[in-house]
Each structure stands twice: as C-alpha cells, then as structure tokens.
Enzyme design. Structure first.
Site, mmCIF file in Angstrom:
data_model
loop_
_atom_site.group_PDB
_atom_site.id
_atom_site.type_symbol
_atom_site.label_atom_id
_atom_site.label_comp_id
_atom_site.label_asym_id
_atom_site.label_seq_id
_atom_site.Cartn_x
_atom_site.Cartn_y
_atom_site.Cartn_z
ATOM 1 N N ASP A 135 0.824 -1.203 0.000
ATOM 2 C CA ASP A 135 0.000 0.000 0.000
ATOM 3 C C ASP A 135 0.866 1.265 0.000
ATOM 4 O O ASP A 135 1.898 1.328 0.677
ATOM 5 C CB ASP A 135 -0.857 -0.022 1.278
ATOM 6 C CG ASP A 135 -1.942 1.029 1.279
ATOM 7 O OD1 ASP A 135 -2.821 0.962 0.414
ATOM 8 O OD2 ASP A 135 -1.910 1.916 2.155
ATOM 9 N N GLU A 145 1.384 -0.427 -5.081
ATOM 10 C CA GLU A 145 0.486 0.671 -5.409
ATOM 11 C C GLU A 145 1.338 1.936 -5.411
ATOM 12 O O GLU A 145 1.742 2.419 -4.357
ATOM 13 C CB GLU A 145 -0.627 0.806 -4.367
ATOM 14 C CG GLU A 145 -1.592 1.911 -4.737
ATOM 15 C CD GLU A 145 -2.213 2.631 -3.549
ATOM 16 O OE1 GLU A 145 -3.200 3.339 -3.778
ATOM 17 O OE2 GLU A 145 -1.714 2.523 -2.426
HETATM 18 C C1 NOJ Z 1 -4.616 2.898 -0.823
HETATM 19 C C2 NOJ Z 1 -5.816 2.050 -0.644
HETATM 20 O O1 NOJ Z 1 -6.146 1.461 -1.880
HETATM 21 C C3 NOJ Z 1 -6.918 2.951 -0.136
HETATM 22 O O2 NOJ Z 1 -8.143 2.285 -0.126
HETATM 23 C C4 NOJ Z 1 -6.532 3.455 1.235
HETATM 24 O O3 NOJ Z 1 -7.485 4.395 1.695
HETATM 25 C C5 NOJ Z 1 -5.161 4.124 1.222
HETATM 26 N N1 NOJ Z 1 -4.192 3.407 0.455
HETATM 27 C C6 NOJ Z 1 -4.623 4.290 2.620
HETATM 28 O O4 NOJ Z 1 -4.213 3.040 3.125
#
Ligand code: NOJ
Ligand code: CA
Length: 560
Positions: free
Chosen positions: A209, A250
């Site tokens: 993440d 991500e």
């Molecule tokens: C990316 C995640 O996909 C999202 O849903 C989340 O709110 C943020 N990161 C914070 O963890």
C-alpha cells in the site's frame, strides 16, 4: 524484450501470466449469518474463482481494525479480525487455495497504522516509549500542516495535535492513520516480521500500500527524499523467506519514475499497478481518442525482464484521473460521471464499471478485452465479472464496495442476516434480483460466461505477458492495434473505441509471424482472415468491436 536464451522459465515467474482477482472478505460471502463476509464463506467460493480461471487472489485488509478506512487502518498485523473468522480459518482457506492451485497475496499496509494500534497508544502516552520513534512527531504545528492531503475535501490536515502526547503527529491519509516512521530500522525490522508471518502461512506475496509515501523521509520541515533502496532490502528478505514471492506496488507515479520502483535489474518491486495506462483507457473509452493511451503505453514500455505491469479497470478506490489534463478529465467526467455526486476528491469517479459504461455489453466487452490484452497481467475487481452496480447514497468510495451478488435470494445470497454490512444493490437494473452469479451461470450468453471464456483464452496467450510488443499504425485513428511477439508466436489485437463500424487494413509484412499460409487465426470466433493478393488483411470491425488474431506459431492457437 524478453526474447533470448536467458529468458526466465515461464513457470517460475508465475505472476507474469497470472489472472489476479481483488476481493474484500468482508463483502464477499457471509457463512454464519452475522451480515459480515468471512473466511468460511470465501473458502467455499474459491472453486468459483478457480473455475473462472483466476490464478491469484488479492485479499484486501482483513486484519483487526477499527475499520474506518475499509481495513486500511490496521490495529494488529498478526491476526484476522474476529468478524471474519479465526487465524485457524485463515489457514484452512489457504490450504484450500493451495489444493486447487490458487495463489494468494495479501495487502501490506505499513505506511501507517490505525491510531488504535497498541504501538501508537504506547507512543502517545510516553515520550520514553520504545514506540515513540515509530511515528512522526512535531512539538509545534508544522507550516505544512494542511498540505499534501490524499483525500482533499474530506481530509483537512496532514498534521494533527494529539491531546495525550501534546504534540502533532503526521498522517498522509485520514487523521486516524498516523504514519509510521518507515525509515526507522526498528520499524523496518517489524515490517519484515509481518511479511515473514504471512509468508509462513503460505501467501505468495503482498500488495504494498501507498509505496511512494512509505519510502519517503518524513518529518516537519523535512525535504521529502525517497529511499528506493528500502524496497531492495524488503525484496531481499521476501525472497530469502520464499523465493517465488512477489510485491505488487500501489504507486501512482509518473512513468519516468517507474524504473526507480522496479529497480534497474528488477531488484526492488516485481509488479506495479499501471495507473498511467488506467486513466488513459478511460479517456479513450470516453472519447474514442486513443492517442494519450498510446503515449502512456509507450511511456511504460520499459521494465526489467522479470518485472511486470498489472493492468486494471476499476478498483475499490475512486477511478483516479489526477494525471489527465483538466480538459481530458472534464471529458471523462462528462461521459462517465456527469453528476457531481459521482465524482470524488476533485480528481476521480467513484462509480463501478458497468454503470459508467451504461451497462452496454459492447462497451463492457471492449473494456475487458482490452484489460486482458494490454501488456502485463490483468487484475479484476470482484463483482465486475457480473457487472455489479453502485450505490451513490453511500459515502465516498463505499459507493463501489457493496457486497457480491450470488443469487436472487434476499440480499443477493450474500448473507442470511437481516442487515448486511453494507446494503446489497437492489435497484431495477443492477439489483441482485437481476444481476447475480447464479443467473449468469445458467445463461450461456451472460457476461460471466463470456468472461470465463476470455480468461481461458488469455491464459493461452503468454505472448501478452511475456512478449515484446508494438503499436501498429493504421488509417483508423480510433482503433488500437497491437502486435505481440514471443517465442515464434505473433498475436495481433484490435480494439475499436468508436461507435462506428470500420475496416482496418493491415500489412502482411507489418503483422509478421507469417508461417506462409497468410492466415490470421481468430482466437475468439470463426473470423479468420486471409491476406489478399496485395499482401493485406482487411479486418472489419463493428462499433466497439475487438479481435485477437494469431499470426504465427507451430500450433496455431495453442502456443505452449
Ligand atoms: C490505498 C488504498 O487502496 C486505499 O483504499 C486506502 O485508503 C489508502 N491506500 C490508505 O491506506
Ligand atoms: Ca460472517
């Protein structure tokens, strides 16, 4: 790109030809009637996923959490939230997945914790706590306290005063998600311990993440600097523990930064979500103008041989259009989210795929066909395989996170409880009475059965995951034509983004891979093309039509 004697063996780099399916246990299926999805339920649906051809499941956070950000606010990294089951049930789930050859990756959310995490609780109470330095503090309010919010319009600050510590703490996301001081070696050791724990239970890797934020130097007044080598350290650890495990990052960053994340030799991150392409896919779908998409594909061409892009259409978040120009974004809004309530954070769209595309089967097929044939590994968001709708009455991103619809039973068969965790869609078009797995299973023409056939074909097209590719120019500006080459096989894909029929002329020489027969084998229908006496193929396309054509290869349509 990957041709040559030293190409890694196809089965070892399993993620290159994978089909990933992202799901939230909480919304998938409830087995004990409390209204909340759980591992017991999910375990029973693994055969459904394997049957569809999915090879890797990405589980969104299922850890103990106050659940104020859909579980991305973790309160314990070493457990399963009791509402989803026990750790024992998780292991049973893993065992079943392994038995049927499904890999599992899990979300690794280590940029921040929940403010309820015992580390933060200890850190705020006592300046001498061993966890104090695990977070990012400032005695006075930093000048940049209201800069850099990820959720503009909802989030008001990135520094908030904690009354117990009597100091300000940094939070890139919501105020209940204090950032970890990720460059602290003790924090990094703990990250590895967390990874080691889940690897030991059998996972094949992690969706990481918020990577750009995680690797950044944090602190009041600090000039942000990214420590990319941290990714290398983490990957080393990952592969010492399990040699075939991977990271899926991500990182919504401009394409010219992507090699910093992959590492020149692929030593940092194996897979990244392709946000650059994702935004331009929607621009092309909205306007029929494929030029920005072509540029994004070309800008993300370069990657180390073992690395891979992951393509996706929708995710559990908003469709982020932040990297389009203002005019481009406006055009996508006009087409797919004309009402303000459909938009989010001044940059995105919070709807699901089917409603954005007006539930138009031609456009849905075009979008999925494209997803499966873009260079990389495709990722599906749960529910998109049956065309789930959304619920604009729900706040923010919750709108596209409603439960899975399994049947026409009450609450779509998701739960027998009176009140599901979020209401199941029940409107006249997308409601569970009409849109559900059971109904679509019985209908040979359904989107679900279409999807299953396309996934099967996609898995038989390793050219797309492994091969080198090129965009072929034609005189049809609204048609994306791509050629893949891998191991003596050539695949040509065509996607008509316009609402008009057209004929695409392809030159036999440019298509390549000719085995002498001059034949292009249609992998999806009985539509084979033969070159005419002038050495040209004329491929006729209907509005929003698509083709997968194989030019060469000993086995015609079975390359391996
Ligand atoms: C990316 C995640 O996909 C999202 O849903 C989340 O709110 C943020 N990161 C914070 O963890
Ligand atoms: Ca349950």
């Amino acid at each position: 790109m990957n041709n040559g004697a030293h190409r890694p063996p196809i089965d070892d780099l399993w993620y290159k030809n994978a089909i990933i399916y992202c799901l939230d246990v909480e919304k998938y299926v409830d087995s004990n009637g409390d209204g909340i999805g759980d591992f017991g339920g999910l375990t029973r649906r693994l055969d459904y996923l394997a049957g569809m051809g999915i090879t890797c499941v990405w589980l969104q956070p299922f850890y103990p959490s106050p659940n104020r950000d859909n579980g991305y606010d973790v309160a314990d990294y070493y457990g399963v939230h009791p509402k989803h089951g026990t750790l024992g049930e998780f292991v049973e789930f893993m065992n079943h997945a392994q038995q049927i050859g499904l890999r599992v990756i899990v979300d690794l959310v280590i940029n921040h914790t929940s403010n309820r995490h015992p580390w933060f609780q200890s850190a705020r109470k006592d300046p001498a706590s061993p966890y104090r330095d695990w977070y990012v503090w400032s005695k006075t309010r930093p000048a940049e306290w209201n800069k850099g919010m990820v959720f503009p319009g909802v989030q008001k600050a990135t520094w908030t005063r904690d009354p117990v510590a009597d100091e300000y703490y940094f939070h890139r996301f919501y105020e209940f998600q204090p950032d970890l001081n990720t460059l602290n070696p003790a924090v990094q050791r703990e990250m590895m311990r967390i990874m080691g724990f889940w690897l030991q239970l059998g996972v094949s890797g992690f969706r990481m993440d918020a990577v750009p934020f995680m690797i950044e130097q944090k602190g009041a007044g600090v000039t942000p600097r990214k420590d990319y080598e941290m990714l290398h350290l983490l990957q080393d650890f990952l592969q010492w523990r399990r040699r075939d495990a991977i990271f899926l990052a991500e990182a919504n960053v401009p394409p010219d930064e992507s090699m910093d994340y992959f590492g020149e030799n692929g030593e940092r991150i194996q897979m990244m979500l392709n946000f650059a392409v994702n935004q331009r896919v929607f621009y092309a779908l909205a306007t029929g103008d494929i030029k920005p998409l072509v540029r994004a594909l070309e800008a993300t061409y370069k990657r180390p041989p073992a690395a891979q892009w992951v393509n996706f259409l929708r995710s559990h978040d908003e469709l982020d259009l932040g990297r389009l120009t203002d005019t481009q974004r406006e055009r996508v809004f006009q087409a797919f989210a004309p009402a303000k309530e459909m938009q989010l954070y001044n940059r995105g769209i919070r709807r699901r795929l089917a409603p954005m595309l007006d539930n138009d089967r031609r456009k849905l097929e075009l979008a999925f066909s494209l997803l499966f044939t873009l260079p990389g590994t495709p990722m599906l968001q749960f529910g998109d395989e049956i065309g789930l709708g959304d619920d604009l009455s729900l706040p923010e991103r919750e709108c596209a996170r409603t439960p899975m619809q399994w049947s026409s039973d009450p609450h779509g068969g998701f739960t027998t409880a009176k009140r599901p965790v979020l209401p199941v869609i029940s409107d006249p078009i997308y409601g569970y009475q009409r849109v559900n797995v059971e109904g679509q299973r019985r209908d040979p023409q359904s989107l679900l059965n279409w999807m299953e056939r396309k996934i099967r074909m996609r898995r038989e097209c390793p050219e797309i995951s492994w091969g080198d590719w090129k965009i072929l120019k034609t005189d049809q500006p609204g048609v994306l034509v791509m050629r893949y080459e891998w191991d003596d096989h050539t695949l040509v894909t065509l996607h008509n983004f316009t609402g008009k029929p057209c004929a695409v002329v392809l030159d036999r020489g440019a298509v390549g891979g000719d085995t002498g027969t001059g034949e292009l084998v249609d992998l999806l229908a009985t539509n084979d093309s033969r070159a005419d006496e002038n050495g040209r193929y004329v491929v006729k396309l209907q509005p929003y039509d698509y083709r997968w054509l194989r030019a060469g290869g000993i086995d015609r349509n079975v390359p391996r």
